[in-house]
Design an enzyme around this catalytic site. Sequence first.
Site, mmCIF file in Angstrom:
data_model
loop_
_atom_site.group_PDB
_atom_site.id
_atom_site.type_symbol
_atom_site.label_atom_id
_atom_site.label_comp_id
_atom_site.label_asym_id
_atom_site.label_seq_id
_atom_site.Cartn_x
_atom_site.Cartn_y
_atom_site.Cartn_z
ATOM 1 N N CYS A 112 54.661 -16.719 3.691
ATOM 2 C CA CYS A 112 56.048 -16.435 3.784
ATOM 3 C C CYS A 112 56.763 -18.050 4.325
ATOM 4 C CB CYS A 112 56.534 -15.436 4.827
ATOM 5 S SG CYS A 112 55.696 -13.868 4.395
ATOM 6 N N HIS A 240 63.400 -15.262 7.134
ATOM 7 C CA HIS A 240 62.495 -14.801 6.342
ATOM 8 C C HIS A 240 62.825 -13.350 6.576
ATOM 9 C CE1 HIS A 240 59.218 -13.298 4.454
ATOM 10 N NE2 HIS A 240 58.555 -12.867 5.495
ATOM 11 N N ASN A 270 59.867 -7.608 1.390
ATOM 12 C CA ASN A 270 59.581 -8.900 2.085
ATOM 13 C C ASN A 270 58.823 -9.590 0.706
ATOM 14 O OD1 ASN A 270 58.017 -10.872 2.873
ATOM 15 N ND2 ASN A 270 57.149 -9.974 4.743
HETATM 16 N N1 ACO Z 1 54.970 5.755 6.193
HETATM 17 C C1 ACO Z 1 54.735 6.539 7.375
HETATM 18 N N2 ACO Z 1 54.002 6.332 8.374
HETATM 19 C C2 ACO Z 1 53.508 5.320 8.422
HETATM 20 C C3 ACO Z 1 53.651 4.367 7.744
HETATM 21 C C4 ACO Z 1 54.280 4.382 6.351
HETATM 22 N N3 ACO Z 1 54.343 3.630 5.274
HETATM 23 N N4 ACO Z 1 52.790 3.040 8.030
HETATM 24 C C5 ACO Z 1 52.285 3.382 8.958
HETATM 25 N N5 ACO Z 1 52.511 4.636 9.432
HETATM 26 C C6 ACO Z 1 52.161 5.550 10.828
HETATM 27 C C7 ACO Z 1 51.036 4.949 11.305
HETATM 28 O O1 ACO Z 1 49.852 5.451 10.712
HETATM 29 C C8 ACO Z 1 51.151 5.386 12.681
HETATM 30 O O2 ACO Z 1 50.903 6.758 12.787
HETATM 31 P P1 ACO Z 1 50.196 7.258 14.216
HETATM 32 O O3 ACO Z 1 51.156 7.163 15.263
HETATM 33 O O4 ACO Z 1 49.901 8.841 13.857
HETATM 34 O O5 ACO Z 1 48.703 6.593 14.103
HETATM 35 C C9 ACO Z 1 52.757 5.294 12.903
HETATM 36 O O6 ACO Z 1 53.256 5.378 11.634
HETATM 37 C C10 ACO Z 1 53.182 3.984 13.507
HETATM 38 O O7 ACO Z 1 52.622 2.952 13.084
HETATM 39 P P2 ACO Z 1 52.696 1.430 13.794
HETATM 40 O O8 ACO Z 1 51.947 0.317 12.997
HETATM 41 O O9 ACO Z 1 52.681 1.460 15.253
HETATM 42 O O10 ACO Z 1 54.322 1.129 13.250
HETATM 43 P P3 ACO Z 1 55.356 0.152 13.649
HETATM 44 O O11 ACO Z 1 56.444 0.809 14.485
HETATM 45 O O12 ACO Z 1 54.470 -1.089 14.316
HETATM 46 O O13 ACO Z 1 55.874 -0.459 12.424
HETATM 47 C C11 ACO Z 1 55.493 -2.240 10.847
HETATM 48 C C12 ACO Z 1 55.059 -0.926 11.495
HETATM 49 C C13 ACO Z 1 56.760 -2.190 10.209
HETATM 50 C C14 ACO Z 1 54.593 -2.913 9.859
HETATM 51 C C15 ACO Z 1 55.760 -3.125 12.403
HETATM 52 O O14 ACO Z 1 54.430 -3.582 12.850
HETATM 53 C C16 ACO Z 1 56.164 -4.586 11.803
HETATM 54 O O15 ACO Z 1 57.398 -4.670 11.217
HETATM 55 N N6 ACO Z 1 55.501 -5.491 11.876
HETATM 56 C C17 ACO Z 1 55.731 -6.909 11.541
HETATM 57 C C18 ACO Z 1 54.932 -7.196 10.492
HETATM 58 C C19 ACO Z 1 55.783 -7.602 9.383
HETATM 59 O O16 ACO Z 1 56.967 -7.183 8.918
HETATM 60 N N7 ACO Z 1 54.759 -7.927 8.327
HETATM 61 C C20 ACO Z 1 55.417 -7.995 6.842
HETATM 62 C C21 ACO Z 1 54.584 -9.294 6.491
HETATM 63 S S1 ACO Z 1 54.319 -10.725 7.558
HETATM 64 C C22 ACO Z 1 55.660 -11.650 7.415
HETATM 65 O O17 ACO Z 1 56.170 -11.605 6.534
HETATM 66 C C23 ACO Z 1 55.880 -12.242 8.887
#
Ligand code: ACO
Length: 313
Positions: A112, A240, A270
């Site tokens: 990215c 980004h 993304n």
């Molecule tokens: N739909 C429904 N539930 C989901 C999904 C989904 N698509 N994905 C995960 N869950 C569930 C998980 O299983 C978990 O369930 P549980 O509590 O029963 O175990 C719950 O949702 C919470 O999951 P988390 O991973 O803790 O959710 P979080 O609030 O951290 O959000 C996310 C996840 C959006 C990926 C977040 O961590 C984030 O934004 N991270 C930054 C990474 C990013 O944006 N990466 C993109 C690529 S990297 C880059 O471009 C920099």
Amino acid sequence: MGIALAGTGSKLPSKILTNDDLSKIVDTSDEWISQRTGIKQRHIVEEGENLVSLAFEAGKEALKSANVEGKDLGLIIVGTSTQDKRLPNTACELQPLLGASDCACMDVSSACSGFVYALSIAYSMMNTLDIDYALVVGGDVLSREMDWTDRTTCVLFGDGVGAAVLKKSDNEAGFLSFDIGADGSKGFALYDNSYGDDRYIRMDGQEVFKFTIRTVPHSIEKAVKRAGVHKDDIDVFLLHQANLRILEAVSKKLDIPLEKLPHNLERTGNTSAGSIPLLLDEAVKKGIAKKGDLILLCGFGAGLTWGTCVLRL
Ligand code: ACO
């Protein structure tokens, strides 16, 4: 002589995949995706579309808006991690399509951050090799790398490509600073082990989130300081487009009004290396980033890598 932005272009695939469409494939919902990421839809390539076809359209548009012909290019660089084929590189494939010849052609793989990495390389090469015009492309076709049964990744990404033409400049317009870096010890947080036993993108979302919140404000501060300006002088911050919550956290941490951080992730998801040039092109077309404005671009992603630059349009 400085190096300035002369034109921009972009291309998204025509097929749109909404959150509701995704909820029919994996156990997810529009509510979950919207609340956690801000994403509502993404564009996905169809039969007949690939990285080169999107990059060709984006590059052609950037050349037209810069009033530059392909034959004038001394350099083509493509920031991407999802080449259509390993050899030749994407830039070489683009060269004849765009009517360029002889010029240097290379791809840069920094996920990215790829577009800002590519801009910094183009800036250096234009100075050292005395190149008048360069085409810098950023884009990815991540839908090919997705595990469409893994709801923790497949809801986040989309396909798309943006492009910019750089030219030598003898006025105030141009790049003022870069801050480029990586922390390879955090590579485990986001990877695609295509040559191993798992060919899909895997991510530790929370680890990436923590890295981003720590690194992005620091990199922005460094680039702003190197440019000899104050962060309040920056008219538009083009970050980004990974997650709306990341943009909100950066805005809060640096005390930058959220209105100065435009976003299109709700429509594109993304798009990795495509994210910043797509947003840049949109900001230019909509008049959000205007001639004379001071703008900042900041990418961050797998590596884990980051890249920030400040430029006067
Ligand atoms: N739909 C429904 N539930 C989901 C999904 C989904 N698509 N994905 C995960 N869950 C569930 C998980 O299983 C978990 O369930 P549980 O509590 O029963 O175990 C719950 O949702 C919470 O999951 P988390 O991973 O803790 O959710 P979080 O609030 O951290 O959000 C996310 C996840 C959006 C990926 C977040 O961590 C984030 O934004 N991270 C930054 C990474 C990013 O944006 N990466 C993109 C690529 S990297 C880059 O471009 C920099």
